[in-house]
Scaffold this active site. Structure first.
Site, PDB file in Angstrom:
ATOM      1  N   LYS A 135       0.845  -1.200   0.000  1.00  0.00           N
ATOM      2  CA  LYS A 135       0.000   0.000   0.000  1.00  0.00           C
ATOM      3  C   LYS A 135       0.880   1.249   0.000  1.00  0.00           C
ATOM      4  CE  LYS A 135      -3.419   2.354   2.944  1.00  0.00           C
ATOM      5  NZ  LYS A 135      -2.543   3.425   3.481  1.00  0.00           N
ATOM      6  N   SER A 188      -2.225   4.829  -3.111  1.00  0.00           N
ATOM      7  CA  SER A 188      -2.663   5.496  -1.886  1.00  0.00           C
ATOM      8  C   SER A 188      -1.648   6.536  -1.438  1.00  0.00           C
ATOM      9  CB  SER A 188      -2.843   4.451  -0.769  1.00  0.00           C
ATOM     10  OG  SER A 188      -3.152   5.071   0.470  1.00  0.00           O
ATOM     11  N   HIS A 232      -1.977   7.566   1.737  1.00  0.00           N
ATOM     12  CA  HIS A 232      -2.229   7.408   3.175  1.00  0.00           C
ATOM     13  C   HIS A 232      -3.286   8.404   3.655  1.00  0.00           C
ATOM     14  CE1 HIS A 232      -0.631   5.156   6.646  1.00  0.00           C
ATOM     15  NE2 HIS A 232      -1.011   6.180   7.387  1.00  0.00           N
ATOM     16  N   ARG A 280      -2.242  11.924   4.915  1.00  0.00           N
ATOM     17  CA  ARG A 280      -1.799  12.127   6.293  1.00  0.00           C
ATOM     18  C   ARG A 280      -0.289  12.031   6.489  1.00  0.00           C
ATOM     19  NH1 ARG A 280      -5.460  11.941  10.219  1.00  0.00           N
ATOM     20  NH2 ARG A 280      -4.249  10.684  11.675  1.00  0.00           N
ATOM     21  N   ASP A 292      -7.299   3.687  -2.881  1.00  0.00           N
ATOM     22  CA  ASP A 292      -8.130   4.334  -1.869  1.00  0.00           C
ATOM     23  C   ASP A 292      -7.974   5.837  -2.018  1.00  0.00           C
ATOM     24  OD1 ASP A 292      -5.768   5.179  -0.609  1.00  0.00           O
ATOM     25  OD2 ASP A 292      -5.921   3.770   1.047  1.00  0.00           O
ATOM     26  N   ILE A 300     -12.938   8.157  -1.696  1.00  0.00           N
ATOM     27  CA  ILE A 300     -14.090   7.393  -2.192  1.00  0.00           C
ATOM     28  C   ILE A 300     -15.208   7.483  -1.152  1.00  0.00           C
ATOM     29  CG2 ILE A 300     -14.907   5.102  -2.892  1.00  0.00           C
ATOM     30  CD1 ILE A 300     -11.790   4.602  -3.519  1.00  0.00           C
ATOM     31  N   ARG A 301     -16.321   8.046  -1.557  1.00  0.00           N
ATOM     32  CA  ARG A 301     -17.407   8.300  -0.617  1.00  0.00           C
ATOM     33  C   ARG A 301     -18.734   7.662  -1.039  1.00  0.00           C
ATOM     34  NH1 ARG A 301     -13.476   9.187   1.684  1.00  0.00           N
ATOM     35  NH2 ARG A 301     -12.684  11.145   2.548  1.00  0.00           N
ATOM     36  N   GLY A 330     -11.833   4.335   3.695  1.00  0.00           N
ATOM     37  CA  GLY A 330     -11.299   4.516   5.031  1.00  0.00           C
ATOM     38  C   GLY A 330     -12.205   5.277   5.978  1.00  0.00           C
ATOM     39  N   ARG A 331     -12.129   6.590   5.952  1.00  0.00           N
ATOM     40  CA  ARG A 331     -12.814   7.402   6.960  1.00  0.00           C
ATOM     41  C   ARG A 331     -14.321   7.110   7.067  1.00  0.00           C
ATOM     42  NH1 ARG A 331      -8.732  10.721   4.810  1.00  0.00           N
ATOM     43  NH2 ARG A 331      -7.414  11.804   6.335  1.00  0.00           N
TER      44      ARG A 331
END
Length: 338
Positions: free
Chosen positions: A213, A235, A237, A240, A268, A271-272, A291-292
């Protein structure tokens, strides 16, 4: 989902505002927390890059009941979606739920939804231990991600991960710049090709697969292929670790062009919705990680919250496939994009 999000907002105590659109603007620079590093440009770029693509609407076809199922890395899935590896409920999400309950919600919720969840790593040990326990509870149905540690810690965690019964391991090399870990005496570092090969050969010796990743350029995608990795994740991250990177949807097409057919390509970042999933597949990904939003669903509703969020994504993906003329995942290509 509104009830789940409202509960998450209450429990996350400002660490995440659970904004209507999770775009990194309000939380820029809030690390720890759920924001992007520095100006938050990399987090925001993920959303902006995806928004920049439009979909071709097509309705003169017979794809009225699309099949969202697929197989990734030997695992049959209800849709090409995974939960991204995120840990640290106590210091990134307000501590409203325990690390153990959070990891279990993600891994168990994903399994119930017919997909697979990834677990995080870090300091303190509770982070990886909670993830490993959740995977073991689910009969190995989960992917433990281990940071690119220096020294013996890497091998020790691989061995511990093996005991969960998992068939896939991941390494988030995009965590290599986390200075806070080095300051805690637990350094992480980039991995040269020679070291990666040894790690991957070890995992392959267990009849397991390996994901790298944090691949953002075509040349490093080729290196991942050369190292023998089974998959890469495009990605940054979640924005971050390095300010001012491109959004992953910007980086994905060049990576896909270089290694398509040689390795499984995942992505990633930003993506929502189900339409976002469709866009990433059209840009060259075989599957996506979210993720989030999954973290918010887990905090706000535990396993039920994760299941509900994934059901929402699946319904949105199915609807978007109908409206773009895609009868199944294999039929999604660049013609979907305007």
């Amino acid at each position: 989902m509104k009830e789940i999000r409202d509960k998450a907002r209450e429990l996350m105590k400002g660490y995440c505002r659970v904004c209507k659109v999770c775009d990194g603007k309000v939380c820029a620079g809030e690390v720890p927390g759920m924001g992007g590093l520095g100006t938050g440009a990399s987090f925001k770029a993920n959303l902006e890059a995806l928004e920049g693509f439009r979909l071709n609407m097509r309705l003169l076809h017979d794809a009225s009941e699309p099949d969202t199922s697929t197989s990734l890395l030997g695992i049959d899935m209800s849709m090409p979606v995974m939960a991204a590896p995120i840990g640290g409920v106590s210091f990134n999400m307000g501590g409203g739920v325990s690390e153990e309950d959070y990891a279990d919600a993600v891994v168990s919720g994903c399994k119930a939804a017919g997909v697979i969840g990834c677990t995080g790593d870090g300091v303190p040990p509770l982070l990886h231990e909670s993830g490993f326990a959740a995977i073991e509870k689910n009969g190995g149905h989960g992917i433990p991600f281990i940071k690119p540690w220096e020294g013996a810690e890497l091998d020790e965690k691989l061995e511990k991960g093996r005991k969960t019964g998992c068939s896939i391991f991941g390494m988030d090399v995009d965590a290599a710049g986390l200075i806070t870990l080095r300051q805690m005496g637990r350094p992480v570092s980039p991995k040269p090709l020679s070291e990666l090969k040894k790690i991957i050969d070890k995992v392959h010796g267990w009849d397991a697969k390996f994901i790298i990743k944090g691949v953002m350029t075509p040349d490093e995608a080729e290196l991942a292929v050369e190292a023998g990795a089974d998959a890469i994740i495009v990605s940054n991250h979640g924005g971050r670790v390095l300010d001012h990177t491109p959004g992953t949807a910007e980086a994905l097409p060049d990576v896909a062009e270089k290694v398509h057919g040689k390795i499984t390509i995942l992505v990633d970042g930003g993506i929502r919705t189900g339409a976002d999933v469709l866009k990433m597949l059209a840009l060259g990904a075989d599957g996506v990680l979210i993720g989030r939003p999954v973290a918010v669903a887990a905090v706000g509703g535990l396993q039920e919250g994760v299941e509900q969020y994934l059901a929402t994504i699946k319904a949105q993906l199915s609807g978007a496939m109908v409206l773009t003329g895609c009868k199944d995942i294999a039929s999604i290509d660049s013609n979907v994009l305007f």
